[in-house]
Design an enzyme around this catalytic site. Structure first.
Site, PDB file in Angstrom:
ATOM      1  N   THR A 174      -4.112  -7.961  13.548  1.00  0.00           N
ATOM      2  CA  THR A 174      -3.672  -9.287  13.993  1.00  0.00           C
ATOM      3  C   THR A 174      -3.823  -9.375  15.506  1.00  0.00           C
ATOM      4  OG1 THR A 174      -2.129  -9.470  12.150  1.00  0.00           O
ATOM      5  CG2 THR A 174      -1.728 -10.897  14.057  1.00  0.00           C
ATOM      6  N   ASN A 225     -10.541 -10.548   2.245  1.00  0.00           N
ATOM      7  CA  ASN A 225      -9.386  -9.815   1.719  1.00  0.00           C
ATOM      8  C   ASN A 225      -8.989 -10.272   0.318  1.00  0.00           C
ATOM      9  OD1 ASN A 225      -8.886 -11.928   3.774  1.00  0.00           O
ATOM     10  ND2 ASN A 225      -6.797 -11.858   3.000  1.00  0.00           N
ATOM     11  N   HIS A 275      -3.816   0.721   8.650  1.00  0.00           N
ATOM     12  CA  HIS A 275      -3.065   0.699   7.389  1.00  0.00           C
ATOM     13  C   HIS A 275      -3.815   0.099   6.212  1.00  0.00           C
ATOM     14  CE1 HIS A 275      -1.530  -3.525   6.792  1.00  0.00           C
ATOM     15  NE2 HIS A 275      -1.879  -3.629   8.060  1.00  0.00           N
ATOM     16  N   CYS A 328       3.022 -18.366  -1.126  1.00  0.00           N
ATOM     17  CA  CYS A 328       4.357 -18.927  -0.979  1.00  0.00           C
ATOM     18  C   CYS A 328       4.497 -19.569   0.388  1.00  0.00           C
ATOM     19  CB  CYS A 328       5.379 -17.803  -1.091  1.00  0.00           C
ATOM     20  SG  CYS A 328       6.586 -18.098  -2.342  1.00  0.00           S
TER      21      CYS A 328
HETATM   22  C1  LIG Z   1      -4.527  -7.133   6.872  1.00  0.00           C
HETATM   23  C2  LIG Z   1      -5.528  -7.962   7.548  1.00  0.00           C
HETATM   24  C3  LIG Z   1      -5.380  -8.339   8.886  1.00  0.00           C
HETATM   25  C4  LIG Z   1      -4.126  -8.030   9.675  1.00  0.00           C
HETATM   26  O1  LIG Z   1      -4.046  -6.672  10.022  1.00  0.00           O
HETATM   27  P1  LIG Z   1      -2.682  -6.069  10.597  1.00  0.00           P
HETATM   28  O2  LIG Z   1      -3.067  -4.714  11.089  1.00  0.00           O
HETATM   29  O3  LIG Z   1      -1.756  -6.013   9.422  1.00  0.00           O
HETATM   30  O4  LIG Z   1      -2.185  -6.962  11.659  1.00  0.00           O
HETATM   31  C5  LIG Z   1      -6.383  -9.067   9.479  1.00  0.00           C
HETATM   32  N1  LIG Z   1      -7.490  -9.407   8.808  1.00  0.00           N
HETATM   33  C6  LIG Z   1      -7.677  -9.062   7.518  1.00  0.00           C
HETATM   34  C7  LIG Z   1      -8.935  -9.463   6.821  1.00  0.00           C
HETATM   35  C8  LIG Z   1      -6.701  -8.344   6.843  1.00  0.00           C
HETATM   36  O5  LIG Z   1      -6.894  -8.022   5.569  1.00  0.00           O
END
Ligand SMILES: *Cc1c(COP(=O)(O)O)cnc(C)c1O
Length: 405
Positions: free
Chosen positions: A74, A153, A203, A329
């Site tokens: 993010t 995602n 993560h 949600c």
């Molecule tokens: C999870 C995700 C993010 C955000 O990543 P964080 O490390 O949780 O802030 C951004 N872009 C995509 C495509 C994601 O899947």
């Protein structure tokens, strides 16, 4: 109580136990600040950060100096988009992105519009892939940046990165990619694809939460982003703040493991994913996989079960399977996923979708159990559904006028 099955790896992956082991000493024994230059505590921490930076650079085949650590993707998305806008706005104020991007990208773009920028949000085709001609036509004299996520995602759909890179090069605009869902799962080489800036996060690749990175190209072209945080001038002045040393060490180890194991993980998971998807297609009626099925991440399937509401279907699993539905949600209601709507799905099919995202720790037994539970759940929901009964009786549901009362 049956064992819980985790199939929500696109939301976050469990931290690999090998990663946890590498991190542990950095909480207490080796606990210096990597910016402390005058004692061994600081040097050891800095050495660990440098080592991890090398492991991460190695995974995506870039120079370690091109890796800027952040608190996650993010922050990396925000830094890339706002940082490029601020740095290059004298050159132009126009950014191009897709309707199906992650909220971290879309909301950063919304903020940039408030800061005087102009943003074009391109639609995608029904399979989730951007039309390259439409993309090229959208580039104008004042365009400075194209922002296209590597893999989605929600659907796992992979965009034609090399072709987009070539278009950006031809028109002399920068190319940024949110590559969170691709890095560590499939080979990602930004230099070969013409990607100048790229965000990813630990993560989503079996590393710890709260640490991510931005790749920023240093040569041909030399790219700079304006820091979004003021402070000590860490990370070549692009991201101030004390380094999350244990997190970075874990991120590095996760990258090293990914480099070694991603090919075998991908092969195993794509077989399991295909087995899962094919089982539904073969034995459940009215099943619709969403998104392009050739250009797709190996571990993701997004499937609509017509006339079955996804959130309701999940309740039939009695919380034994962790998944995501195609409903988001919001404060007051369930909205259909904007990504699925952009693929042309109606609200009903979007609400009836489930996202299965597999990961390194899933087993074939788990997938077999999921096939069984989901198939039964769909049957159960349909048995209770007057809509399904009408559909089976051949009633044209589109033609029905529902009463407002
Ligand atoms: C999870 C995700 C993010 C955000 O990543 P964080 O490390 O949780 O802030 C951004 N872009 C995509 C495509 C994601 O899947």
């Amino acid at each position: 109580m049956t064992k819980k099955i985790y199939l929500d790896n696109n939301a976050t992956t469990p931290c690999d136990p090998r990663v946890v082991q590498k991190m542990l000493p950095y909480f207490h024994e080796i606990s210096g600040n990597a910016a402390s230059r005058n004692h061994p505590f600081g040097w050891q921490a800095e050495e660990a950060v440098d080592y991890a930076r090398g492991q991460i650079a190695d995974l995506i085949e870039v120079d370690p100096k091109e890796i800027i650590f952040t608190s996650g993707a993010t922050e990396a998305d925000n830094l890339a988009l706002k940082g490029v806008f601020e740095m290059y706005k004298r050159k132009g104020n126009h950014i191009i992105t897709l309707e199906t991007e992650h909220k971290a990208v879309l909301d950063s773009c919304k903020k940039i519009e408030k800061m005087g920028g102009e943003v074009t949000y391109l639609p995608v085709k029904n399979d989730g892939i951007v039309d390259l001609e439409v993309l090229e036509k959208a580039i104008k004299d004042n365009t400075i940046l194209v922002s296209v996520m590597y893999a989605n995602n929600e659907t796992g759909v992979i965009q034609p990165m090399k072709e987009i890179g070539e278009i950006c090069k031809k028109h002399g605009v920068l190319f940024f990619s949110d590559a969170v869902q691709a890095v560590g799962k499939i080979p990602v080489k930004p230099k070969e694809l013409g990607i100048h800036i790229m965000a990813f996060t630990a993560h989503k690749m079996y590393g710890p939460k709260g640490v991510g990175a931005l790749f920023v190209n240093r040569k041909n072209p030399r790219v700079k982003v304006t820091a979004q945080m003021d402070g000590g001038g860490h990370e070549r002045g692009m991201r101030s703040g004390t380094m999350n040393v244990p997190g970075i060490v874990g991120f590095g180890e996760a990258a090293a493991i990914a480099k070694k194991e991603m090919a075998q993980d991908a092969e195993r998971l794509s077989k399991l994913r295909d087995k899962l998807e094919q089982a539904f297609l073969d034995s459940v009626e009215e099943v619709y996989p969403n998104g392009n099925r050739e250009n797709r991440m190996p571990h993701v399937a997004n499937i609509s079960f017509k006339h079955v509401e996804g959130e309701g279907l999940m309740m039939t699993f009695n919380q034994t399977i962790a998944l995501s539905s195609g409903s988001a949600c919001t404060s007051a209601s369930l909205e259909p996923s904007y990504v699925l709507v952009a693929l042309g799905l109606g609200d009903d099919l979007a609400h009836s979708s489930l996202r299965f995202s597999l990961g390194r720790f899933n087993t074939e037994e788990e997938i077999d159990a999921v096939i069984d539970m989901v198939s039964k759940g769909v049957q159960h929901m349909r048995d209770l559904s007057p809509i399904w009964e009408m559909y089976k009786d051949g009633v044209d549901l589109e033609s029905i006028e529902w009463s407002e009362h």
